[in-house]
Scaffold this motif. Structure first.
Motif, PDB file in Angstrom:
ATOM      1  N   HIS A   1     105.679  64.375 103.769  1.00 36.87           N
ATOM      2  CA  HIS A   1     104.700  63.313 103.992  1.00 36.87           C
ATOM      3  C   HIS A   1     105.376  62.010 104.406  1.00 36.87           C
ATOM      4  O   HIS A   1     104.972  61.369 105.389  1.00 36.87           O
ATOM      5  N   GLU A   2     106.415  61.618 103.683  1.00 35.73           N
ATOM      6  CA  GLU A   2     107.080  60.344 103.956  1.00 35.73           C
ATOM      7  C   GLU A   2     107.712  60.332 105.343  1.00 35.73           C
ATOM      8  O   GLU A   2     107.575  59.360 106.095  1.00 35.73           O
ATOM      9  N   ILE A   3     108.400  61.400 105.706  1.00 33.71           N
ATOM     10  CA  ILE A   3     109.117  61.429 106.985  1.00 33.71           C
ATOM     11  C   ILE A   3     108.148  61.514 108.160  1.00 33.71           C
ATOM     12  O   ILE A   3     108.249  60.743 109.126  1.00 33.71           O
ATOM     13  N   ILE A   4     107.198  62.439 108.105  1.00 33.83           N
ATOM     14  CA  ILE A   4     106.272  62.617 109.232  1.00 33.83           C
ATOM     15  C   ILE A   4     105.383  61.389 109.395  1.00 33.83           C
ATOM     16  O   ILE A   4     105.127  60.947 110.521  1.00 33.83           O
ATOM     17  N   ARG A   5     104.944  60.814 108.294  1.00 30.68           N
ATOM     18  CA  ARG A   5     104.129  59.599 108.374  1.00 30.68           C
ATOM     19  C   ARG A   5     104.912  58.456 109.016  1.00 30.68           C
ATOM     20  O   ARG A   5     104.402  57.741 109.882  1.00 30.68           O
ATOM     21  N   ASP A   6     106.165  58.295 108.605  1.00 32.70           N
ATOM     22  CA  ASP A   6     106.979  57.202 109.136  1.00 32.70           C
ATOM     23  C   ASP A   6     107.291  57.394 110.622  1.00 32.70           C
ATOM     24  O   ASP A   6     107.359  56.430 111.379  1.00 32.70           O
ATOM     25  N   ILE A   7     107.486  58.638 111.041  1.00 30.77           N
ATOM     26  CA  ILE A   7     107.882  58.897 112.430  1.00 30.77           C
ATOM     27  C   ILE A   7     106.671  59.008 113.362  1.00 30.77           C
ATOM     28  O   ILE A   7     106.645  58.403 114.439  1.00 30.77           O
ATOM     29  N   HIS A   8     105.654  59.782 112.935  1.00 28.28           N
ATOM     30  CA  HIS A   8     104.539  60.099 113.834  1.00 28.28           C
ATOM     31  C   HIS A   8     103.178  59.585 113.366  1.00 28.28           C
ATOM     32  O   HIS A   8     102.212  59.656 114.129  1.00 28.28           O
ATOM     33  N   GLY A   9     103.070  59.130 112.121  1.00 26.35           N
ATOM     34  CA  GLY A   9     101.807  58.607 111.644  1.00 26.35           C
ATOM     35  C   GLY A   9     101.080  59.567 110.711  1.00 26.35           C
ATOM     36  O   GLY A   9     101.329  60.775 110.703  1.00 26.35           O
ATOM     37  N   GLU A  10     100.140  59.018 109.946  1.00 26.63           N
ATOM     38  CA  GLU A  10      99.394  59.789 108.958  1.00 26.63           C
ATOM     39  C   GLU A  10      98.552  60.894 109.593  1.00 26.63           C
ATOM     40  O   GLU A  10      98.434  61.998 109.059  1.00 26.63           O
ATOM     41  N   GLU A  11      97.992  60.620 110.765  1.00 25.63           N
ATOM     42  CA  GLU A  11      97.147  61.609 111.441  1.00 25.63           C
ATOM     43  C   GLU A  11      97.937  62.864 111.800  1.00 25.63           C
ATOM     44  O   GLU A  11      97.450  63.993 111.642  1.00 25.63           O
ATOM     45  N   GLU A  12      99.163  62.685 112.279  1.00 27.37           N
ATOM     46  CA  GLU A  12     100.001  63.829 112.632  1.00 27.37           C
ATOM     47  C   GLU A  12     100.400  64.617 111.383  1.00 27.37           C
ATOM     48  O   GLU A  12     100.509  65.839 111.428  1.00 27.37           O
ATOM     49  N   PHE A  13     100.611  63.912 110.272  1.00 29.14           N
ATOM     50  CA  PHE A  13     100.929  64.612 109.029  1.00 29.14           C
ATOM     51  C   PHE A  13      99.758  65.489 108.596  1.00 29.14           C
ATOM     52  O   PHE A  13      99.942  66.660 108.246  1.00 29.14           O
ATOM     53  N   GLU A  14      98.542  64.925 108.620  1.00 26.04           N
ATOM     54  CA  GLU A  14      97.356  65.693 108.233  1.00 26.04           C
ATOM     55  C   GLU A  14      97.166  66.895 109.145  1.00 26.04           C
ATOM     56  O   GLU A  14      96.807  67.984 108.690  1.00 26.04           O
ATOM     57  N   LYS A  15      97.428  66.700 110.415  1.00 27.30           N
ATOM     58  CA  LYS A  15      97.315  67.794 111.380  1.00 27.30           C
ATOM     59  C   LYS A  15      98.299  68.915 111.043  1.00 27.30           C
ATOM     60  O   LYS A  15      97.945  70.097 111.080  1.00 27.30           O
ATOM     61  N   ALA A  16      99.527  68.542 110.693  1.00 26.51           N
ATOM     62  CA  ALA A  16     100.554  69.531 110.348  1.00 26.51           C
ATOM     63  C   ALA A  16     100.165  70.306 109.093  1.00 26.51           C
ATOM     64  O   ALA A  16     100.338  71.536 109.024  1.00 26.51           O
ATOM     65  N   VAL A  17      99.628  69.599 108.099  1.00 24.52           N
ATOM     66  CA  VAL A  17      99.208  70.246 106.854  1.00 24.52           C
ATOM     67  C   VAL A  17      98.058  71.209 107.118  1.00 24.52           C
ATOM     68  O   VAL A  17      98.067  72.355 106.647  1.00 24.52           O
ATOM     69  N   ASN A  18      97.069  70.769 107.881  1.00 20.77           N
ATOM     70  CA  ASN A  18      95.909  71.615 108.174  1.00 20.77           C
ATOM     71  C   ASN A  18      96.308  72.865 108.944  1.00 20.77           C
ATOM     72  O   ASN A  18      95.789  73.961 108.684  1.00 20.77           O
ATOM     73  N   LEU A  19      97.232  72.701 109.901  1.00 24.96           N
ATOM     74  CA  LEU A  19      97.687  73.845 110.678  1.00 24.96           C
ATOM     75  C   LEU A  19      98.443  74.830 109.785  1.00 24.96           C
ATOM     76  O   LEU A  19      98.247  76.053 109.882  1.00 24.96           O
ATOM     77  N   SER A  20      99.278  74.306 108.908  1.00 25.62           N
ATOM     78  CA  SER A  20     100.027  75.160 107.987  1.00 25.62           C
ATOM     79  C   SER A  20      99.084  75.915 107.062  1.00 25.62           C
ATOM     80  O   SER A  20      99.278  77.108 106.796  1.00 25.62           O
ATOM     81  N   GLU A  21      98.064  75.228 106.564  1.00 24.60           N
ATOM     82  CA  GLU A  21      97.087  75.861 105.678  1.00 24.60           C
ATOM     83  C   GLU A  21      96.319  76.955 106.409  1.00 24.60           C
ATOM     84  O   GLU A  21      96.047  78.017 105.854  1.00 24.60           O
ATOM     85  N   ALA A  22      95.966  76.671 107.656  1.00 26.72           N
ATOM     86  CA  ALA A  22      95.208  77.656 108.444  1.00 26.72           C
ATOM     87  C   ALA A  22      96.018  78.940 108.623  1.00 26.72           C
ATOM     88  O   ALA A  22      95.491  80.051 108.479  1.00 26.72           O
ATOM     89  N   LEU A  23      97.303  78.788 108.920  1.00 21.43           N
ATOM     90  CA  LEU A  23      98.144  79.969 109.121  1.00 21.43           C
ATOM     91  C   LEU A  23      98.423  80.674 107.795  1.00 21.43           C
ATOM     92  O   LEU A  23      98.456  81.907 107.736  1.00 21.43           O
ATOM     93  N   PHE A  24      98.604  79.912 106.724  1.00 21.99           N
ATOM     94  CA  PHE A  24      98.897  80.514 105.424  1.00 21.99           C
ATOM     95  C   PHE A  24      97.712  81.334 104.919  1.00 21.99           C
ATOM     96  O   PHE A  24      97.886  82.415 104.353  1.00 21.99           O
ATOM     97  N   THR A  25      96.517  80.811 105.122  1.00 23.87           N
ATOM     98  CA  THR A  25      95.320  81.511 104.645  1.00 23.87           C
ATOM     99  C   THR A  25      94.788  82.520 105.650  1.00 23.87           C
ATOM    100  O   THR A  25      93.957  83.362 105.319  1.00 23.87           O
ATOM    101  N   GLY A  26      95.263  82.417 106.904  1.00 25.77           N
ATOM    102  CA  GLY A  26      94.782  83.317 107.949  1.00 25.77           C
ATOM    103  C   GLY A  26      93.531  82.832 108.646  1.00 25.77           C
ATOM    104  O   GLY A  26      92.962  83.531 109.485  1.00 25.77           O
ATOM    105  N   ASN A  27      93.068  81.616 108.310  1.00 27.28           N
ATOM    106  CA  ASN A  27      91.857  81.070 108.928  1.00 27.28           C
ATOM    107  C   ASN A  27      92.202  80.378 110.252  1.00 27.28           C
ATOM    108  O   ASN A  27      92.222  79.145 110.334  1.00 27.28           O
ATOM    109  N   VAL A  28      92.475  81.178 111.254  1.00 24.90           N
ATOM    110  CA  VAL A  28      92.962  80.623 112.521  1.00 24.90           C
ATOM    111  C   VAL A  28      91.870  80.482 113.577  1.00 24.90           C
ATOM    112  O   VAL A  28      92.119  79.955 114.663  1.00 24.90           O
ATOM    113  N   SER A  29      90.672  80.929 113.267  1.00 22.09           N
ATOM    114  CA  SER A  29      89.619  80.971 114.294  1.00 22.09           C
ATOM    115  C   SER A  29      89.218  79.592 114.802  1.00 22.09           C
ATOM    116  O   SER A  29      88.731  79.458 115.925  1.00 22.09           O
TER     117      SER A  29
END
Length: 261
Positions: A144-172
């Motif tokens: 969170h600290e690194i991605i927020r500082d480099i790319h912003g909070e929105e990019e961090f949230e996007k990365a988390v959501n994408l990771s969650e989608a792949l982890f749970t298999g909800n890719v549709s």
């Protein structure tokens, strides 16, 4: 040792050339201090000696410990493990994946080096992290600290959501850009037409045999674009492709395969 095994002229003179570089900077730019990683100590001291002997002046070197990965390798292009600040070279998702998987033995040091958290905050995170290491609090904080500082909070949230989608298999519901980010370094297999799911899995090395493919389907281990498939008569076609382009096959919990029409 290297003289016995072989050394190139360029490598043999590298320290001298680096020392001359420091001498040039001192003479032309009035540089009196060179700061670098500890692996540059020999180069820096060569420059200090050159300036002292040529001009009778004192200049200085300051080095710091190298940041190493869990294998003891330094980060960089030559090691093949560079993490780029440019989002087009290392996406927020890729950066998140690397940081969230940081080894427990390194993560606290990384927090001290790469974030602006206070010593007290890091000590509190360390205490909570090792009470329940399975929650990966330190890794999540680092990401969170690194991605927020480099790319912003929105990019961090996007990365988390994408990771969650792949982890749970909800890719549709993944966007086209999300898919490209997630599979940026993956080899993409191009497909055409319609094909039975069993043949598709075998022909594309997702399963080793038709028997294994049927077993995987029977145990709900195969997902197509986020939907579990158990029917051996299921057909892979462009009609089911995400954005009329991609088919994502998930085998088990972590193995993903990307196919493109």
């Amino acid at each position: 040792r290297r003289l016995d095994t072989g050394i190139t002229f360029a490598e043999f003179t590298y320290t001298l050339l680096q020392g001359y570089d420091f001498e040039y900077l001192y003479k032309n730019k009035n540089v009196t201090l060179q700061v670098a990683g500890s692996d540059q100590w020999g180069n820096i001291t060569t420059g200090i000696e050159m300036v002292n002997k040529k001009y009778g002046e004192e200049i200085y070197g300051f080095t710091m410990p190298l940041i190493l990965d869990k294998l003891g390798h330094k980060f960089g292009k030559s090691e093949g493990n560079a993490l780029w600040l440019d989002i087009n070279k290392t996406s927020s998702y890729e950066l998140y994946q690397y940081l969230i998987n940081t080894d427990d033995s390194l993560v606290i040091d990384y927090l001290k080096v790469f974030t602006f958290l206070s010593v007290e905050e890091i000590q509190d995170i360390e205490k909570k992290h090792f009470e329940k290491p399975e929650d990966r609090l330190a890794q999540k904080t680092l990401a969170h600290e690194i991605i927020r500082d480099i790319h912003g909070e929105e990019e961090f949230e996007k990365a988390v959501n994408l990771s969650e989608a792949l982890f749970t298999g909800n890719v549709s519901n993944l966007s086209l850009n999300d898919i490209k980010d997630a599979f940026k370094d993956a080899s993409i297999t191009h497909i055409e037409g319609e094909v039975n799911i069993v043949n598709f899995l075998v022909n594309n090395a997702v399963c080793s045999s038709k028997r294994e493919a049927r077993e995987m389907l029977g145990t709900n281990t195969i997902s197509v674009n986020g939907t579990k498939v158990s029917d051996t008569e299921y057909t892979i076609s462009k009609d089911i492709a995400l954005h009329e382009k991609f088919v994502i096959i998930r085998r088990g919990k972590k193995k993903y395969y990307l196919f493109e029409y």
